[in-house]
Design a protein around this motif. Structure first.
Motif, PDB file in Angstrom:
ATOM      1  N   ALA A 157     -86.686 -10.667  69.720  1.00 56.33           N
ATOM      2  CA  ALA A 157     -86.133 -11.730  68.894  1.00 56.33           C
ATOM      3  C   ALA A 157     -87.193 -12.223  67.928  1.00 56.33           C
ATOM      4  CB  ALA A 157     -85.623 -12.888  69.750  1.00 56.33           C
ATOM      5  N   ARG A 158     -86.777 -12.504  66.703  1.00 56.36           N
ATOM      6  CA  ARG A 158     -87.660 -12.989  65.647  1.00 56.36           C
ATOM      7  C   ARG A 158     -86.928 -14.061  64.844  1.00 56.36           C
ATOM      8  NH1 ARG A 158     -92.778 -12.001  64.144  1.00 56.36           N
ATOM      9  NH2 ARG A 158     -91.981 -12.193  62.018  1.00 56.36           N
ATOM     10  N   SER A 159     -87.683 -14.889  64.139  1.00 54.32           N
ATOM     11  CA  SER A 159     -87.062 -15.887  63.273  1.00 54.32           C
ATOM     12  C   SER A 159     -87.525 -15.711  61.839  1.00 54.32           C
ATOM     13  CB  SER A 159     -87.400 -17.307  63.749  1.00 54.32           C
ATOM     14  OG  SER A 159     -88.745 -17.642  63.439  1.00 54.32           O
ATOM     15  N   PRO A 218     -92.143 -14.659  72.161  1.00 54.06           N
ATOM     16  CA  PRO A 218     -93.399 -13.896  72.185  1.00 54.06           C
ATOM     17  C   PRO A 218     -93.565 -12.920  71.032  1.00 54.06           C
ATOM     18  CG  PRO A 218     -91.906 -13.134  73.911  1.00 54.06           C
ATOM     19  CD  PRO A 218     -91.321 -14.400  73.354  1.00 54.06           C
ATOM     20  N   PHE A 219     -92.469 -12.418  70.475  1.00 50.48           N
ATOM     21  CA  PHE A 219     -92.590 -11.497  69.338  1.00 50.48           C
ATOM     22  C   PHE A 219     -92.773 -12.252  68.018  1.00 50.48           C
ATOM     23  CE2 PHE A 219     -90.394  -9.046  72.594  1.00 50.48           C
ATOM     24  CZ  PHE A 219     -91.203  -7.930  72.648  1.00 50.48           C
ATOM     25  N   GLN A 220     -92.812 -13.584  68.123  1.00 54.27           N
ATOM     26  CA  GLN A 220     -93.054 -14.435  66.966  1.00 54.27           C
ATOM     27  C   GLN A 220     -94.392 -15.168  67.083  1.00 54.27           C
ATOM     28  OE1 GLN A 220     -90.425 -14.730  64.642  1.00 54.27           O
ATOM     29  NE2 GLN A 220     -91.541 -16.010  63.212  1.00 54.27           N
ATOM     30  N   ALA A 221     -94.654 -15.704  68.268  1.00 48.69           N
ATOM     31  CA  ALA A 221     -95.827 -16.561  68.447  1.00 48.69           C
ATOM     32  C   ALA A 221     -97.046 -15.821  68.978  1.00 48.69           C
ATOM     33  CB  ALA A 221     -95.475 -17.710  69.399  1.00 48.69           C
ATOM     34  N   ILE A 222     -96.843 -14.672  69.615  1.00 48.53           N
ATOM     35  CA  ILE A 222     -97.965 -13.885  70.157  1.00 48.53           C
ATOM     36  C   ILE A 222     -98.170 -12.623  69.324  1.00 48.53           C
ATOM     37  CG2 ILE A 222     -98.848 -12.643  72.164  1.00 48.53           C
ATOM     38  CD1 ILE A 222     -97.242 -14.542  73.943  1.00 48.53           C
ATOM     39  N   VAL A 225     -98.917 -11.668  64.522  1.00 41.58           N
ATOM     40  CA  VAL A 225     -99.761 -12.768  64.060  1.00 41.58           C
ATOM     41  C   VAL A 225    -101.117 -12.172  63.707  1.00 41.58           C
ATOM     42  CG1 VAL A 225    -100.908 -14.924  64.705  1.00 41.58           C
ATOM     43  CG2 VAL A 225     -98.561 -14.468  65.486  1.00 41.58           C
ATOM     44  N   TYR A 226    -101.667 -12.550  62.575  1.00 40.42           N
ATOM     45  CA  TYR A 226    -103.021 -12.141  62.220  1.00 40.42           C
ATOM     46  C   TYR A 226    -104.024 -13.003  62.988  1.00 40.42           C
ATOM     47  CZ  TYR A 226    -101.102  -9.687  58.109  1.00 40.42           C
ATOM     48  OH  TYR A 226    -100.405  -8.845  57.266  1.00 40.42           O
ATOM     49  N   TYR A 227    -104.835 -12.346  63.822  1.00 34.68           N
ATOM     50  CA  TYR A 227    -105.924 -13.024  64.517  1.00 34.68           C
ATOM     51  C   TYR A 227    -107.235 -12.478  63.940  1.00 34.68           C
ATOM     52  CZ  TYR A 227    -102.314 -14.077  68.045  1.00 34.68           C
ATOM     53  OH  TYR A 227    -101.182 -14.497  68.694  1.00 34.68           O
ATOM     54  N   GLU A 235    -107.725 -19.828  63.032  1.00 34.60           N
ATOM     55  CA  GLU A 235    -107.344 -19.301  61.725  1.00 34.60           C
ATOM     56  C   GLU A 235    -106.235 -18.249  61.798  1.00 34.60           C
ATOM     57  OE1 GLU A 235    -110.814 -19.241  58.730  1.00 34.60           O
ATOM     58  OE2 GLU A 235    -111.722 -18.577  60.625  1.00 34.60           O
ATOM     59  N   LYS A 236    -105.479 -18.260  62.863  1.00 31.98           N
ATOM     60  CA  LYS A 236    -104.370 -17.316  62.966  1.00 31.98           C
ATOM     61  C   LYS A 236    -103.275 -17.686  61.971  1.00 31.98           C
ATOM     62  CE  LYS A 236    -101.768 -19.681  66.614  1.00 31.98           C
ATOM     63  NZ  LYS A 236    -101.188 -19.556  67.988  1.00 31.98           N
ATOM     64  N   ARG A 237    -102.495 -16.706  61.572  1.00 29.55           N
ATOM     65  CA  ARG A 237    -101.385 -16.937  60.655  1.00 29.55           C
ATOM     66  C   ARG A 237    -100.344 -15.838  60.855  1.00 29.55           C
ATOM     67  NH1 ARG A 237    -105.187 -14.146  57.688  1.00 29.55           N
ATOM     68  NH2 ARG A 237    -104.361 -12.628  56.183  1.00 29.55           N
TER      69      ARG A 237
END
Length: 356
Positions: A157-159, A218-222, A225-227, A235-237
């Motif tokens: 799932a993604r938003s 998790p497929f959005q917040a973890i 994501v650029y770490y 500085e993640k985005r």
């Protein structure tokens, strides 16, 4: 027919894993504006879901005035849009990061281009009626399974932020290249998001949920994501737009060539603007020559083919570099921005060849 001759002229997908299936497009041998369906790359987090009648229903719920359920035939009867666009996995070219990062070690082929047809998402959201508090729209697929970092079973799932969800070419797609979407690419319904990396284009679409807060699946917040730092999350985005990029298709890396004239060819693309120029260097980036850009496919989201005639009279080893620039002023950097999950690689492309 010479069976041997006909068989060796056909490229094949490059397999990384089979469970789940992850395979690359033979991008170095694709010369068409539209990638044939059998050569579209495959990116999966889980095993393929089992097709059931529920796959042909799509609900729109959450912060809407009129929760709705659409069946497949109803969607087919609605006003439609067709858009040709690049679909690139955000992990494409991950294997080139230095230092190395974990994940599928994609080379150049986690990318394809297709013509998608479907109902603009904003049409469905308009029918459902958005509440004033809406911030994001969540898309859930029928595929699910365990993760290595969390306990439990998770659906993919993604938003999208509301403005991207309302983009006129964000589609609930049901056709690819004039035919129903193949099951392995999301049949019967797939979200298609122009300009963004492929993780946003959720396959086997099951449910659309309109929310008034930030989605934290998790497929959005973890993931996605650029770490930029190895040891912490500062500085993640989020991963969003496709970076400006180019790939040399021919000659191949480490190919042996003779002296004389050779055609160097490739593709270039960007999620933020049209390709404006591609330049090549043969001296480590000291000087750059312009490649010939072919007339792009009639779409603002299409890749661009390019070529360059190279006359080489001296034997030796050469490094050929390609650098693309888009209409927004984005230029491929000498070195990609390292991030520990290996997303968005877009460094100047370079191959080594030897002239004998």
């Amino acid at each position: 027919m010479n069976f041997y001759k006909s068989s060796i002229l056909k490229p094949y997908l490059t397999t990384h894993t089979l469970a789940p299936e992850n395979q690359e497009t033979p991008i170095h041998h694709i010369k068409r504006w539209v990638t044939p369906r059998k050569y579209v790359y495959r990116r999966n987090h889980f095993s393929y879901p089992t097709l059931t009648p529920n796959f042909f229903l799509l609900s729109v719920e959450g912060k809407v005035k009129h929760p709705l359920i659409f069946n497949f035939n109803t969607l087919l009867s609605m006003p439609s849009t067709t858009a040709a666009m690049v679909l690139e996995c955000s992990g494409n070219k991950r294997s080139y990061f230095d230092p190395k990062v974990y994940g599928e070690q994609w080379k150049d082929g986690a990318i394809s281009q297709g013509i998608w047809k479907g109902v603009p998402l904003r049409h469905l959201l308009t029918l459902a009626g958005l509440e004033s508090s809406v911030k994001e729209v969540v898309f859930e697929g029928h595929d699910y399974g365990p993760r290595t970092d969390l306990e439990g079973i998770f659906s993919y799932a993604r938003s999208l932020p509301l403005d991207k969800a309302l983009h006129p070419d964000t589609l609930i797609a049901y056709e690819l290249n004039g035919k129903p979407i193949p099951f392995k690419h999301g049949y019967p319904l797939r979200l298609i998001v122009p300009q963004w990396y492929g993780m946003a284009s959720v396959k086997w679409l099951k449910r659309i949920t309109v929310i008034d807060h930030e989605f934290r699946g998790p497929f959005q917040a973890i993931d996605y994501v650029y770490y930029p730092h190895k040891e912490d999350n500062s500085e993640k985005r989020p991963v969003t737009n496709i970076h400006v990029n180019s790939t040399i298709q021919q000659p191949m890396p480490y190919q042996l060539l003779d002296t004389g004239t050779h055609k160097i060819s490739g593709i270039a693309y960007s999620g933020e603007g049209k390709i404006q120029e591609v330049k090549l260097s043969f001296d480590g980036g000291k000087t750059w020559d312009s490649a010939n850009l072919k007339e792009p496919y009639n779409s603002p989201y299409s890749w661009t083919f390019w070529d360059y005639t190279w006359k080489v009279n001296e034997k030796g080893e050469y490094i050929i570099m390609s650098r693309a620039k888009d209409s927004k002023g984005n230029i491929q950097p000498l070195k990609a921005e390292w991030n520990r999950r290996g997303y968005g690689y877009n460094a100047i492309y370079a191959i080594k060849v030897k002239v004998e």
